[in-house]
Every structure is written in structure tokens, then in C-alpha cells.
Design an enzyme around this catalytic site. Structure first.
Site, PDB file in Angstrom:
ATOM      1  N   SER A  33       1.025  -1.304  -0.052  1.00 17.71           N
ATOM      2  CA  SER A  33      -0.163  -0.092  -0.003  1.00 17.71           C
ATOM      3  C   SER A  33       0.850   1.232   0.156  1.00 17.71           C
ATOM      4  CB  SER A  33      -0.695   0.102   1.281  1.00 17.71           C
ATOM      5  OG  SER A  33      -1.415   1.305   1.527  1.00 17.71           O
ATOM      6  N   TYR A  46      -2.513  -0.228  10.530  1.00 25.06           N
ATOM      7  CA  TYR A  46      -2.542  -0.677   9.062  1.00 25.06           C
ATOM      8  C   TYR A  46      -1.156  -0.231   8.463  1.00 25.06           C
ATOM      9  CZ  TYR A  46      -3.943  -1.270   4.184  1.00 25.06           C
ATOM     10  OH  TYR A  46      -3.997  -1.350   2.887  1.00 25.06           O
TER      11      TYR A  46
HETATM   12  N1  NAP Z   1      -8.762  -0.588  -1.322  1.00 25.37           N
HETATM   13  C1  NAP Z   1      -7.693  -0.089  -0.987  1.00 25.37           C
HETATM   14  O1  NAP Z   1      -7.710   1.375  -1.081  1.00 25.37           O
HETATM   15  C2  NAP Z   1      -6.300  -0.449  -0.889  1.00 25.37           C
HETATM   16  C3  NAP Z   1      -5.199   0.455  -1.030  1.00 25.37           C
HETATM   17  C4  NAP Z   1      -3.689  -0.142  -0.709  1.00 25.37           C
HETATM   18  C5  NAP Z   1      -3.764  -1.612  -0.664  1.00 25.37           C
HETATM   19  N2  NAP Z   1      -4.663  -2.279  -0.462  1.00 25.37           N
HETATM   20  C6  NAP Z   1      -4.473  -3.848  -0.355  1.00 25.37           C
HETATM   21  O2  NAP Z   1      -5.124  -4.367  -1.385  1.00 25.37           O
HETATM   22  C7  NAP Z   1      -5.492  -5.751  -0.839  1.00 25.37           C
HETATM   23  C8  NAP Z   1      -6.766  -6.203  -1.041  1.00 25.37           C
HETATM   24  O3  NAP Z   1      -7.729  -5.365  -0.476  1.00 25.37           O
HETATM   25  P1  NAP Z   1      -9.004  -4.789  -1.088  1.00 25.37           P
HETATM   26  O4  NAP Z   1      -9.112  -3.397  -1.082  1.00 25.37           O
HETATM   27  O5  NAP Z   1      -9.747  -5.787  -1.958  1.00 25.37           O
HETATM   28  O6  NAP Z   1      -9.851  -4.998   0.427  1.00 25.37           O
HETATM   29  P2  NAP Z   1     -11.226  -6.171   0.766  1.00 25.37           P
HETATM   30  O7  NAP Z   1     -12.345  -5.773  -0.401  1.00 25.37           O
HETATM   31  O8  NAP Z   1     -11.506  -5.766   2.143  1.00 25.37           O
HETATM   32  O9  NAP Z   1     -10.812  -7.675   0.351  1.00 25.37           O
HETATM   33  C9  NAP Z   1      -9.901  -8.009   1.387  1.00 25.37           C
HETATM   34  C10 NAP Z   1      -9.620  -9.729   1.045  1.00 25.37           C
HETATM   35  O10 NAP Z   1      -8.969 -10.119   2.012  1.00 25.37           O
HETATM   36  C11 NAP Z   1      -9.223 -11.142   2.376  1.00 25.37           C
HETATM   37  N3  NAP Z   1      -8.779 -11.665   3.706  1.00 25.37           N
HETATM   38  C12 NAP Z   1      -8.804 -10.809   4.678  1.00 25.37           C
HETATM   39  N4  NAP Z   1      -8.270 -11.700   5.895  1.00 25.37           N
HETATM   40  C13 NAP Z   1      -7.868 -12.723   5.311  1.00 25.37           C
HETATM   41  C14 NAP Z   1      -7.033 -13.845   5.932  1.00 25.37           C
HETATM   42  N5  NAP Z   1      -6.866 -14.102   7.190  1.00 25.37           N
HETATM   43  N6  NAP Z   1      -6.838 -14.896   5.081  1.00 25.37           N
HETATM   44  C15 NAP Z   1      -7.232 -14.828   3.704  1.00 25.37           C
HETATM   45  N7  NAP Z   1      -8.007 -13.855   3.344  1.00 25.37           N
HETATM   46  C16 NAP Z   1      -8.176 -12.556   3.990  1.00 25.37           C
HETATM   47  C17 NAP Z   1     -10.744 -10.887   2.561  1.00 25.37           C
HETATM   48  O11 NAP Z   1     -11.412 -12.068   2.617  1.00 25.37           O
HETATM   49  P3  NAP Z   1     -12.937 -12.085   3.369  1.00 25.37           P
HETATM   50  O12 NAP Z   1     -14.074 -11.670   2.501  1.00 25.37           O
HETATM   51  O13 NAP Z   1     -13.122 -13.417   3.871  1.00 25.37           O
HETATM   52  O14 NAP Z   1     -12.727 -11.363   4.592  1.00 25.37           O
HETATM   53  C18 NAP Z   1     -10.949 -10.395   0.953  1.00 25.37           C
HETATM   54  O15 NAP Z   1     -11.095 -11.368   0.078  1.00 25.37           O
HETATM   55  C19 NAP Z   1      -5.097  -5.661   0.825  1.00 25.37           C
HETATM   56  O16 NAP Z   1      -3.906  -6.233   0.955  1.00 25.37           O
HETATM   57  C20 NAP Z   1      -5.120  -4.340   1.004  1.00 25.37           C
HETATM   58  O17 NAP Z   1      -4.402  -3.940   2.134  1.00 25.37           O
HETATM   59  C21 NAP Z   1      -6.149  -1.888  -0.607  1.00 25.37           C
END
Ligand code: NAP
Length: 238
Positions: free
Chosen positions: A132, A145
Site C-alpha cells: 500500500s 495498518y
Molecule cells: N482498497 C484500497 O484502497 C487499498 C489500498 C492499498 C492497498 N490495499 C490492499 O489491497 C489488498 C486487497 O484489499 P481490498 O481493497 O480488495 O479489500 P477487501 O475488499 O476488504 O478484500 C480483502 C480480502 O482479503 C481477504 N482476507 C482478509 N483476511 C484474510 C485472511 N486471514 N486470510 C485470507 N484472506 C483474508 C478478505 O476475505 P474475506 O471476504 O473472507 O474477509 C478479502 O477477500 C489488501 O492487502 C489491502 O491492504 C487496498
């Protein structure tokens, strides 16, 4: 790298950026995609026989070792699974700080340790960690985070050095705000997960070591590379 025919594992693949990455790998001709999920019933139908669902809660050592045994060999691992507790450094509980670290840092490192030998077995490949821009400098509303993502950045660099001789390239992905559940409370403009996933695939195909997959992250990268202290001050005002 050439994505055509490759075997890929994406963690946290049921929604958000993870699900968009599965769609992007399909579009770019991956041969087989393992979609890692905590809850098998939460998996959307990707409507493509190349996708197989794998039970994979990255905080559970038994899940991780069972998945590694089941898959045998892979070419590409995308460590996408992540959580954000949204805790301030002065008021965060130990449970909140631990939750961010357990998934984003310890969980991801656990998956790297378990799957790197499977990539080595296939003759080399890529591990891509979704970090991130908050891994480059923290924002106070999400200190726990940011800390976990800074740890993941360091782990990514350490793994890059350790895995180079095994022909495993380790890539860092640094998204800015992406329109998923995780960022749903942020009142700012966000990039769609499908656009970000397409940019991530472009970066992998072009062999980029650090991928900034949206306009905000590209801007942040510019500030950080010339003036890291300036980025810290900039984020501190937000
Ligand atoms: N959205 C943003 O603005 C943003 C920005 C920078 C980085 N990121 C990074 O991008 C990645 C994806 O995030 P996203 O934005 O797509 O968020 P999201 O929609 O909240 O999705 C998170 C995913 O991670 C899974 N997860 C959480 N805990 C887990 C565990 N213990 N084991 C396996 N899977 C797990 C969730 O599964 P469940 O459905 O079972 O909870 C879900 O599939 C993350 O690493 C996040 O930090 C996101």
C-alpha cells in the site's frame, strides 16, 4: 513475464482487488488460477474452468500447509489478502494492532515461506505482495495498518534478496485508494479494482519490480522517491 499458460495463486480472491486480479489473469491467458478464500461459500462464480477455489485463511498455519500440499507447483503467487482496522497509534488496542500484523505481515510471510518452494520447483517465477502507499509513510487514522504494511515492504525486500538465486522475482504493489469494501469509508476519489488489476498485470508483464497501479499511487511514488520526508509530512496533514 509472460502470463500465458501460467499457474497462479491469488489470496483473498473472493472480492475487491483479489477478485479483480483473478479476472485480469484470466483475460491475460493464465492457464490455471487458484483462488484462495477463507470462506468457500463466499466465492463468486468466475464462470471459467481455469479457476479452482482453495481454502486459505492466511492466519491459519494448517490452511497454508494444506493448500501448499494440494497445489504442488505454481508460477505466480499474489499475496493480496489484507485487513485494515483503522486504528490510531495513541488509542489502538493490542487486539487491533495484532489483527493488522497477523494478516498483513505474519500471514503474508507465512504464505511466502510455504509457497516459494513450489515456485522454485516449477523453475522459478514471481511473488507479488500487495502492500500500500501507506507502507511508504503512515496515515494517523490507520496507523496499525500502515505499520503492518511497512513491515510487509521490508519483508518484500528481504524475500527479494533471499529468492533471487532461486529465480523467484519478488514484486511490491503499492495501491492508493481503490474502490473496495476496505476503502468504503474514505470520502475521496478511488480507482476501480478492475482498472487497478489491469495496471498490476501490465506491471507484471513489463517486469516492473515496484508497481503503482492508480493515479494517486503514481503521484505518491513521485513524492516518495524524491522526498520521503515530504511524503511523511503530506500524509500527516490528511
Ligand atoms: N482498497 C484500497 O484502497 C487499498 C489500498 C492499498 C492497498 N490495499 C490492499 O489491497 C489488498 C486487497 O484489499 P481490498 O481493497 O480488495 O479489500 P477487501 O475488499 O476488504 O478484500 C480483502 C480480502 O482479503 C481477504 N482476507 C482478509 N483476511 C484474510 C485472511 N486471514 N486470510 C485470507 N484472506 C483474508 C478478505 O476475505 P474475506 O471476504 O473472507 O474477509 C478479502 O477477500 C489488501 O492487502 C489491502 O491492504 C487496498
Amino acid at each position: 513475464m509472460d502470463i500465458q499458460g501460467k499457474t497462479v495463486l491469488v489470496t483473498g480472491a473472493n472480492r475487491g482487488i483479489g477478485a479483480a486480479l483473478v479476472r485480469a489473469f484470466l483475460k491475460h491467458g493464465a492457464g490455471k488460477i487458484y483462488a484462495g478464500v477463507r470462506d468457500l461459500s463466499a466465492m463468486p462464480d468466475f464462470n471459467d474452468g481455469r479457476v479452482s477455489v482453495v481454502q486459505l485463511d492466511i492466519t491459519k498455519p494448517d490452511d497454508v500447509s494444506a493448500a501448499a500440499q494440494k497445489l504442488g507447483e505454481i508460477d505466480v503467487l499474489v499475496n493480496n489478502a489484507g485487513v485494515m482496522t483503522g486504528s490510531d497509534i495513541l488509542s489502538a488496542t493490542s487486539a487491533q494492532l495484532a489483527a493488522d500484523m497477523d494478516v498483513n505481515y505474519y500471514g503474508t510471510v507465512r504464505v511466502v515461506q510455504a509457497f516459494a518452494p513450489l515456485i522454485e520447483k516449477s523453475g522459478g517465477g514471481v511473488i507479488a505482495n500487495v502492500i500500500s502507499v501507506l507502507g511508504l509513510a503512515p496515515m494517523s487514522y490507520a496507523a496499525g495498518y500502515s505499520i503492518s504494511k511497512a513491515a510487509l515492504l521490508s519483508a518484500t525486500q528481504a524475500a527479494r534478496a533471499s529468492l533471487k538465486s532461486k529465480k523467484i522475482k519478488v514484486v511490491g504493489i503499492f495501491p492508493g485508494p481503490i474502490d473496495t469494501q476496505m476503502a468504503s469509508r474514505l470520502p475521496i476519489e478511488k480507482t476501480s479494482p478492475d482498472v487497478a488489476a489491469e495496471e498490476i498485470l501490465k506491471g507484471l508483464i513489463e517486469d516492473q519490480e515496484d508497481i503503482y497501479p492508480d493515479p494517486v499511487s503514481k503521484q505518491v511514488s513521485g513524492i516518495w522517491s524524491s522526498n520521503p520526508k515530504g511524503l511523511e509530512h503530506h500524509f500527516a496533514t490528511m
